[in-house]
Motif scaffolding. Sequence first.
Motif, PDB file in Angstrom:
ATOM      1  N   MET A 147      19.799  30.980  41.228  1.00  0.00           N
ATOM      2  CA  MET A 147      19.113  30.037  40.330  1.00  0.00           C
ATOM      3  C   MET A 147      18.089  30.760  39.463  1.00  0.00           C
ATOM      4  O   MET A 147      17.979  30.509  38.264  1.00  0.00           O
ATOM      5  N   ILE A 148      17.334  31.696  40.073  1.00  0.00           N
ATOM      6  CA  ILE A 148      16.357  32.484  39.308  1.00  0.00           C
ATOM      7  C   ILE A 148      17.070  33.277  38.221  1.00  0.00           C
ATOM      8  O   ILE A 148      16.610  33.350  37.077  1.00  0.00           O
ATOM      9  N   THR A 149      18.215  33.870  38.566  1.00  0.00           N
ATOM     10  CA  THR A 149      18.981  34.646  37.586  1.00  0.00           C
ATOM     11  C   THR A 149      19.439  33.751  36.445  1.00  0.00           C
ATOM     12  O   THR A 149      19.374  34.141  35.277  1.00  0.00           O
ATOM     13  N   GLY A 150      19.907  32.550  36.788  1.00  0.00           N
ATOM     14  CA  GLY A 150      20.331  31.600  35.750  1.00  0.00           C
ATOM     15  C   GLY A 150      19.193  31.254  34.802  1.00  0.00           C
ATOM     16  O   GLY A 150      19.325  31.369  33.586  1.00  0.00           O
ATOM     17  N   PHE A 151      18.051  30.823  35.382  1.00  0.00           N
ATOM     18  CA  PHE A 151      16.887  30.494  34.550  1.00  0.00           C
ATOM     19  C   PHE A 151      16.379  31.732  33.810  1.00  0.00           C
ATOM     20  O   PHE A 151      15.970  31.655  32.652  1.00  0.00           O
ATOM     21  N   LYS A 202      18.351  32.525  30.749  1.00  0.00           N
ATOM     22  CA  LYS A 202      17.941  31.615  29.669  1.00  0.00           C
ATOM     23  C   LYS A 202      16.674  32.152  28.999  1.00  0.00           C
ATOM     24  O   LYS A 202      16.565  32.168  27.774  1.00  0.00           O
ATOM     25  N   ASP A 203      15.726  32.624  29.809  1.00  0.00           N
ATOM     26  CA  ASP A 203      14.484  33.201  29.266  1.00  0.00           C
ATOM     27  C   ASP A 203      14.785  34.447  28.443  1.00  0.00           C
ATOM     28  O   ASP A 203      14.293  34.610  27.326  1.00  0.00           O
ATOM     29  N   SER A 204      15.591  35.330  29.022  1.00  0.00           N
ATOM     30  CA  SER A 204      15.876  36.619  28.375  1.00  0.00           C
ATOM     31  C   SER A 204      16.595  36.429  27.052  1.00  0.00           C
ATOM     32  O   SER A 204      16.320  37.119  26.082  1.00  0.00           O
ATOM     33  N   ILE A 205      17.533  35.474  27.027  1.00  0.00           N
ATOM     34  CA  ILE A 205      18.295  35.225  25.801  1.00  0.00           C
ATOM     35  C   ILE A 205      17.419  34.508  24.776  1.00  0.00           C
ATOM     36  O   ILE A 205      17.385  34.875  23.609  1.00  0.00           O
ATOM     37  N   VAL A 214      24.646  29.476  30.906  1.00  0.00           N
ATOM     38  CA  VAL A 214      23.622  29.684  31.935  1.00  0.00           C
ATOM     39  C   VAL A 214      23.454  28.421  32.776  1.00  0.00           C
ATOM     40  O   VAL A 214      23.298  28.483  33.997  1.00  0.00           O
ATOM     41  N   LEU A 215      23.527  27.259  32.123  1.00  0.00           N
ATOM     42  CA  LEU A 215      23.383  25.980  32.816  1.00  0.00           C
ATOM     43  C   LEU A 215      24.434  25.832  33.916  1.00  0.00           C
ATOM     44  O   LEU A 215      24.145  25.328  35.003  1.00  0.00           O
ATOM     45  N   ILE A 216      25.653  26.317  33.650  1.00  0.00           N
ATOM     46  CA  ILE A 216      26.725  26.273  34.658  1.00  0.00           C
ATOM     47  C   ILE A 216      26.305  27.047  35.903  1.00  0.00           C
ATOM     48  O   ILE A 216      26.494  26.593  37.032  1.00  0.00           O
ATOM     49  N   PHE A 217      25.730  28.246  35.678  1.00  0.00           N
ATOM     50  CA  PHE A 217      25.336  29.076  36.817  1.00  0.00           C
ATOM     51  C   PHE A 217      24.243  28.401  37.638  1.00  0.00           C
ATOM     52  O   PHE A 217      24.264  28.437  38.862  1.00  0.00           O
ATOM     53  N   VAL A 218      23.293  27.773  36.961  1.00  0.00           N
ATOM     54  CA  VAL A 218      22.182  27.117  37.663  1.00  0.00           C
ATOM     55  C   VAL A 218      22.701  25.934  38.482  1.00  0.00           C
ATOM     56  O   VAL A 218      22.353  25.773  39.653  1.00  0.00           O
ATOM     57  N   ILE A 219      23.568  25.106  37.873  1.00  0.00           N
ATOM     58  CA  ILE A 219      24.098  23.928  38.568  1.00  0.00           C
ATOM     59  C   ILE A 219      24.960  24.366  39.765  1.00  0.00           C
ATOM     60  O   ILE A 219      24.852  23.809  40.857  1.00  0.00           O
ATOM     61  N   SER A 220      25.805  25.378  39.542  1.00  0.00           N
ATOM     62  CA  SER A 220      26.684  25.860  40.622  1.00  0.00           C
ATOM     63  C   SER A 220      25.865  26.437  41.777  1.00  0.00           C
ATOM     64  O   SER A 220      26.150  26.153  42.945  1.00  0.00           O
ATOM     65  N   ALA A 221      24.843  27.239  41.429  1.00  0.00           N
ATOM     66  CA  ALA A 221      23.982  27.826  42.469  1.00  0.00           C
ATOM     67  C   ALA A 221      23.227  26.728  43.205  1.00  0.00           C
ATOM     68  O   ALA A 221      23.051  26.790  44.434  1.00  0.00           O
ATOM     69  N   GLY A 222      22.784  25.706  42.474  1.00  0.00           N
ATOM     70  CA  GLY A 222      22.085  24.570  43.090  1.00  0.00           C
ATOM     71  C   GLY A 222      22.975  23.820  44.051  1.00  0.00           C
ATOM     72  O   GLY A 222      22.554  23.455  45.166  1.00  0.00           O
TER      73      GLY A 222
END
Length: 859
Positions: free
Chosen positions: A514-518, A521-524, A731-739
């Motif tokens: 989740m941190i990587t996903g968020f 988003k920050d890095s991009i 990125v949203l996909i990664f956050v939702i999947s990790a969640g």
Amino acid sequence: MGMTPAYFKTILREIWRSKARFFSILIIIFLGVAFYTGIRATGPDMSQAATRYYRTQHLATNSVQSTLGLTRADVSAVNRHAGVTAQPVRYLDINQLNNNRVVRVTELPTTQKLDRLTVTQGRLPRHANEIVLDAQAQRLQPSLKVGGTYHIVSTASRNRQLTRRTFTIVGFVNAPRYVENVDRGVTTVGKGTLDYLAYVRPGTLKSRVISRLDVSFHNLRAVTPYSATYNRLNRANTRQLKRWLAPQAQQRQIALRKQATAKLAPLKRQVAALSQQLPATSPVLTKLTAQLRAAQAQVTAIPRPTYLYTDRTDNPGYSEYHENTQRVVALATVFPLFFIAIAALICLTTMTRMVEELRLQMGTLKALGYSNVAVGSEFMVYGGLAALLGTAFGVIFGVNFFPRFIAQAYGSMYNLPTIEVKYLWGDIGIALLIALACTLGSAWVVLRVDLRSLPTQLLQPKAPKAGKTLWLERWTGLWRRLSFNHKITLRNLLRYKQRLFMTVLGIAGCMAMMITGFGLKDSIGDISTKQFNDLWHYDAIVTRSGAETAGQRRALRQSANYRRSLTLKSSQVTVKQAGVAEQTVTLGVPQTPRQLNRFVTLRDRQTQHAYRLTDHGAIIDEKLAKLTHVKVGDTLALKAAGQATRHVKIAAIAENYINHFVYLSPSYYRQVFHATPTYNSNLVQLVHSNEKAGNAYANQLLKQTGIVNVTLMQTERQTNFKMFDSMNLVVLIFVISAGALALVVLYNLTNINVSERIRELSTIKVLGFYDNEVTLYIFRENLILTVLGILVGCLLGDWLHAYILQTAETNALMFSPGIHPVSYLYAAALTLIFSLLVMGIMHLKLKHVNMLDALQSVD
């Protein structure tokens, strides 16, 4: 004794009895497999969609243009060779004065052999008064409709080059040359960039000179675009094309000189006739002779044309689309494996618990004469069924959902057709093997000890783990202050170290993703903000054909929108080092180096220390330094077109995120290149930098002779933001999947914890603990484990984020490596919410526990 129908029924009954556990394993396998197969298929699916589109629309592999236009002789020089298709194209770039748009009006060939248009609405033109427009035109000017009238209103010189200027719009199209939705390439007209394209019938343009020759080499028809084979063949084809057209330059020069000389024939005859009638000193004869000499000098000065060769990589969006698919591929190499690793960990914990629960049943079966294979087969069937069902559902969902969602996210940027879902059987096979290893492998690891045990040992309950004095108890000052409940919580946590380790690691893994996903988003998101707000402080780049003239200087400064400008030399150089792809770098030499910091901030990314140009070295960007493995004090080889390689010493490495640059002072430039810099550009700051004001300023400037291009930073920024917005959806996909995985992991581990200690919980309930107190008894431990998981996850997330950034970056792009503090908070908050949600479910479960059944003993 082997498996009997009665025994098989026992297995099915066990699945039904522990359906929560069975479905939790199935869901974990489902999530892991869906993510793995779906993300792995996305990059190839997106590449396949592009390959199919280019092939169907017969996208040209190469294009040729000439500084003096192309002729039928040039077309014949290419067409006489086998294995090639050539299509001449005539176009005229116009500045639409009625709506401030720059449009390329192109004559459609009678037969579209190459670059076939895709009709999105309406049809192609059939009559001279009909026109079709690029689909981008409708986005920019929504008033344009099929059946509407289209007027061309440009400068008088441009208007004269058209046989008609009023058309009926009969359709909207996409051209395969322009897969990117916004960018339509550059021009020498108007603001310097094209807004959209218009297509008309042959005969609409008066000029018979061919603007561009599109070429397709047949040896590339079946080769996958972007591949190493394609690039190798393309380089060979380009060399061949140059050889075919090499003799044409001289022939074109001779033909143009002949035409010009033929036009001088009347003047020559007139001078010859007058020279016989008038004395040589006659003013009339002297004047005509001077005119003839000047005209002949002009004929002699007709240059040899330069042929310009481009390929697909020069088409707007072509390379960028591939870079975006490569980013998805890069993410697919790490994220799914991380996902599957957590799934394997949780499966091991779950299967361990199942084996412990069924020790009594295993002992009974062994005592009845069942073989070890038959006894162990219950767990193999249980785990294998969960793995097979989880894999099947995971593949169906993952391969159909993830590629479509991600491709749709990029769909806002590109006008490619929708992707076709492909099942990559290699990846599906790997996913199935991993799923079976997670369940069957876990069962085998746990069973191998118990199956060697005697039935009498298995029929005895496993001795509870011995309690030990904690090291905390020796800290008597602290231990005395703790309440009874807190002491029990700490003892339970440290008594079951395997459970502690598994829970912390499981939560940490999900937290890290989740941190990587968020963080992504920050890095991009930070790239555009940092580059355009913090590092670049100019609104336009003006490019001239040479040094600044007095007229150009006046044109630059006379607008009320002008604030200030910096004159500099700007050119493209290449940097080539072994093992690194050739990099294109912008070389900048400001005329007044002390003024540079008002337009460009040069600083160290970490310390924010500002740099200034000196006469002892160059300042280069951080990504270029990383790619070429150089540091301050090293030298870097630069190669300008048509010049020998030069070496510059690196004085500083500055923060930068988009493209590459090298800044030199005029003195150091002279020292390195042994020449005086020609200041051919200006960085301009405007009072108003919005699109309308910027376009008006650009249009005014481009009327000035010698100004060839004006690049507006507002346009550049919008293009970048559009790309980054689509990445945010990914990125949203990664956050939702990790969640989702975090939720399942927490539920599974908490469920195991409760199942393991159901007798202990029933005992304290019988002793008078209220339902809330029983839940808190477990929740305290869960909360501590969740917090520990969050802390470990922060460290793991930092590492995973850094690794993903390194993998997903392209050569010309550097992501901002920092993660915003709020991203850590979001990930931690989600993990805590999931923990509370799981405890809510467990609270309801504990309220309905039958204490008498739980307290029954086999002793």
